[in-house]
Enzyme design. Structure first.
Site, PDB file in Angstrom:
ATOM      1  N   HIS A  28      37.169  40.994  41.818  1.00 61.21           N
ATOM      2  CA  HIS A  28      38.084  40.841  42.943  1.00 61.21           C
ATOM      3  C   HIS A  28      38.893  42.130  43.105  1.00 61.21           C
ATOM      4  O   HIS A  28      39.419  42.654  42.124  1.00 61.21           O
ATOM      5  CB  HIS A  28      39.040  39.670  42.704  1.00 61.21           C
ATOM      6  CG  HIS A  28      38.362  38.335  42.644  1.00 61.21           C
ATOM      7  ND1 HIS A  28      38.731  37.346  41.760  1.00 61.21           N
ATOM      8  CD2 HIS A  28      37.340  37.816  43.359  1.00 61.21           C
ATOM      9  CE1 HIS A  28      37.971  36.285  41.940  1.00 61.21           C
ATOM     10  NE2 HIS A  28      37.110  36.551  42.906  1.00 61.21           N
ATOM     11  N   TRP A  70      41.039  42.245  37.647  1.00 56.52           N
ATOM     12  CA  TRP A  70      40.664  41.999  36.254  1.00 56.52           C
ATOM     13  C   TRP A  70      39.800  40.744  36.096  1.00 56.52           C
ATOM     14  O   TRP A  70      39.949  39.989  35.145  1.00 56.52           O
ATOM     15  CB  TRP A  70      41.921  41.920  35.366  1.00 56.52           C
ATOM     16  CG  TRP A  70      42.781  43.128  35.499  1.00 56.52           C
ATOM     17  CD1 TRP A  70      42.502  44.396  35.068  1.00 56.52           C
ATOM     18  CD2 TRP A  70      44.060  43.223  36.139  1.00 56.52           C
ATOM     19  NE1 TRP A  70      43.512  45.259  35.406  1.00 56.52           N
ATOM     20  CE2 TRP A  70      44.494  44.575  36.057  1.00 56.52           C
ATOM     21  CE3 TRP A  70      44.884  42.295  36.764  1.00 56.52           C
ATOM     22  CZ2 TRP A  70      45.706  45.006  36.582  1.00 56.52           C
ATOM     23  CZ3 TRP A  70      46.087  42.731  37.281  1.00 56.52           C
ATOM     24  CH2 TRP A  70      46.485  44.074  37.187  1.00 56.52           C
ATOM     25  N   HIS A  71      38.859  40.573  37.036  1.00 57.19           N
ATOM     26  CA  HIS A  71      38.021  39.370  37.031  1.00 57.19           C
ATOM     27  C   HIS A  71      36.535  39.729  37.044  1.00 57.19           C
ATOM     28  O   HIS A  71      35.760  39.182  37.825  1.00 57.19           O
ATOM     29  CB  HIS A  71      38.341  38.492  38.251  1.00 57.19           C
ATOM     30  CG  HIS A  71      39.756  38.031  38.320  1.00 57.19           C
ATOM     31  ND1 HIS A  71      40.383  37.673  39.487  1.00 57.19           N
ATOM     32  CD2 HIS A  71      40.679  37.860  37.344  1.00 57.19           C
ATOM     33  CE1 HIS A  71      41.641  37.311  39.234  1.00 57.19           C
ATOM     34  NE2 HIS A  71      41.841  37.416  37.933  1.00 57.19           N
ATOM     35  N   GLN A  72      36.106  40.630  36.189  1.00 57.12           N
ATOM     36  CA  GLN A  72      34.704  41.059  36.197  1.00 57.12           C
ATOM     37  C   GLN A  72      33.781  39.927  35.735  1.00 57.12           C
ATOM     38  O   GLN A  72      34.076  39.244  34.753  1.00 57.12           O
ATOM     39  CB  GLN A  72      34.511  42.280  35.305  1.00 57.12           C
ATOM     40  CG  GLN A  72      35.228  43.522  35.784  1.00 57.12           C
ATOM     41  CD  GLN A  72      36.657  43.630  35.305  1.00 57.12           C
ATOM     42  OE1 GLN A  72      37.091  42.872  34.448  1.00 57.12           O
ATOM     43  NE2 GLN A  72      37.402  44.585  35.843  1.00 57.12           N
TER      44      GLN A  72
END
Length: 540
Positions: free
Chosen positions: A293, A469-471
């Site tokens: 994101h 920080w949503h890999q």
């Protein structure tokens, strides 16, 4: 002992759940391996300490992307947890599951058993929600999910201004209708951060069949005769082989799980051969399908009482610290982004694809990745594209397991991603201009009133935006030629090997990814138990 029934690689959001559930059977020996250290640290335990962890290499891998062409050549800092609890030890603690359509889409892609009605029971199983259990919330699970301990007047006004522009208030972002504005919930227990480790592993450390080892770097999965037989590890400078009688489960996260597979000889043939890694299985999808994101920030200058910047600076920060130490309340007991709105960019969207988030504090992100509180009173937040279409990839830079891979996220490379983010920025400006929030706003600092045209806003989004920080997605679940695992999370063409973490998502969920990762751990554990194969004969 160097032989176990199950070896779980990574004590993060999913791995801790899997280890806890598998070790409920006292006849099964379970080993949980973590590269990082224990996480009993003041700033980890303190919800307001998130910014202190961005550059703390003790608990953070501190990854960086390669130069991102679609961002004008920028590199982006990617903090990822390296401690018991994984990234749940350094994240913003937001408990957000995603939209039901996310999971129904997974099923439509050929992943039977992953629809919303299938995964909701696993979300509820983990959850101990302060609001109690009902059709949508779990009331007696291990993971504490709570409301903010206090509400700032500025965030109340933001919620009212969101309503003023036509977005409805809803009771929860994790329950129908899933579209609207609400206060978020957080994985916080008694004013302290709740990680996957503190919820699922710490209470059961007395189990004799559960072994937890920290500071252990997994070099590769050992595959013999088409099945995983164990792992090679580096423990305090010593290389060892640890054997698994039943299964190896890789739960090292979306950035490390594909690296471990590649180093084990599982990946795209040409890529592995370029590093002289013997190819065991040619799986071209390993490392592909990388998603994240992208967040476009905003900052507004407000009055001193409209922000808690001043409470976190000078002598007042000591007062705030004492308040937290004495009663676990105050600003240090809060997670990030207290209020969020989930909205659609057009009526044609099947589900919300944007998040508008706010916090009554503003911060400065330095180029080195560190974060400091803005010296002047301000509020901050972001427009987050939770339905991105851009995808990237990760690849090896070296055959050395201790060297970080190369990450190519390709942010905003799909034209619709920028168009929808621009829509969100203009919508957010409408919210800031609406009462009652408008009376608190003295000036827009970022992007700033001079940044008005689509071109100028686009430049700002590329230059000042950041990862959320949503890999996810780098070992995707599916049955097509780019899939890495099947619907039961078994690595294609390898027996006794699974991947279970955010890397298996075929499409990223529409929100923070910690809660879905915990759900994946719950569902994986059930499948492992249901599929239990007879143990191999292991000699040590």
């Amino acid at each position: 002992m160097n032989a176990f029934d199950y070896i779980i690689v990574g004590a993060g959001s999913a791995g801790c759940v899997i280890a806890a559930r598998l070790s409920e059977d006292p006849t099964q020996q379970v080993l949980l391996l973590e590269a990082g250290p224990p996480a009993d640290n003041f700033w980890i335990n303190t919800p307001g300490g998130v910014a202190k962890l961005f550059e703390d290499k003790r608990f953070n891998w501190g990854f960086k992307t390669e130069s991102v062409e679609s961002l004008g050549g920028r590199t982006v800092n990617w903090p990822r947890g390296k401690a018991l609890g994984g990234s749940s030890a350094i994240n913003g603690m937001v408990y957000m599951r995603g939209h039901p359509a996310d999971f129904d889409h997974w099923t439509n892609l050929g992943n039977e058993g992953w629809g919303w009605s299938d995964v909701l029971p696993y979300f509820k199983k983990s959850e101990r929600n302060v609001r109690g259990g009902d059709d949508y919330f779990g009331g007696d699970g291990e993971l504490s999910v709570t409301d903010p301990v206090q509400r700032h007047p500025t965030t109340d006004d933001f919620l009212q201004s969101v309503k003023a522009v036509g977005i409805p208030e809803i009771r929860s972002l994790n329950a129908p209708p899933f579209e609207g504005v609400s206060y978020q919930q957080f994985t916080i227990r008694g004013g302290r951060r709740e990680t996957s480790y503190t919820a699922f592993i710490k209470p059961i450390l007395g189990r004799k069949n559960l072994t937890v080892r920290t500071g252990v770097h997994v070099l590769r999965v050992i595959v013999e005769g088409g099945e995983a037989t164990g792992v090679e590890i580096l423990d305090r400078g010593e290389t060892q082989i640890v054997k698994a009688a039943r299964e190896v489960v890789v739960s090292a996260g979306a950035l490390s799980s594909p690296q471990i597979l590649m180093l084990s000889g599982i990946g795209a043939r040409d890529h592995l051969q370029g590093f002289d890694i013997p190819v065991i299985v040619d799986l071209p999808g390993v490392g592909e399908n990388l998603q994240d994101h992208w967040a476009a920030p905003f900052v507004a200058r407000v009055g001193a009482r409209d922000s808690y910047n001043s409470n976190l600076q000078g002598l007042r920060k000591y007062v705030e610290g004492a308040r937290y130490l004495f009663n676990r309340r105050g600003f240090l007991a809060l997670g990030s982004s207290a209020v969020s709105a989930y909205v659609k960019t057009s009526p044609d969207q099947l589900q919300p694809d944007l998040q508008l988030a706010i916090r009554p504090v503003s911060a400065v992100f330095r180029p080195d990745g560190s974060v400091v509180i803005d010296p002047k009173p301000g509020i901050g937040g972001a427009v987050v594209l939770v339905g991105p279409k851009s995808t990237g990839r990760m690849e090896l830079k070296s055959p050395d397991p201790l060297k970080a891979p190369a990450f190519h996220p390709n942010y905003l490379s799909d034209p619709s991603d920028m168009a929808r983010t621009l829509y969100g920025m203009r919508l957010l400006r409408r919210v800031l201009a609406a009462e009652p929030l408008a009376r608190r706003i003295a000036a827009e600092v970022a992007p700033g009133p001079a940044v008005e045209s689509d071109q100028d806003l686009s430049n700002f989004i590329r230059q000042s935006g950041n990862t959320a920080w949503h890999q996810t997605g780098t070992c995707k679940m599916g049955c097509d030629e780019m899939a890495v695992v099947d619907a039961r999370l078994r690595v294609h063409q390898i027996k006794r090997l699974r991947v279970a973490d955010a890397s298996i998502m075929p499409r990223i969920t529409s929100g923070n990814t910690n809660a879905p990762s915990i759900m994946i751990g719950e569902k994986a554990a059930d499948m492992i138990i249901a599929d239990r194969s007879p143990p191999r004969v292991v000699t040590t």
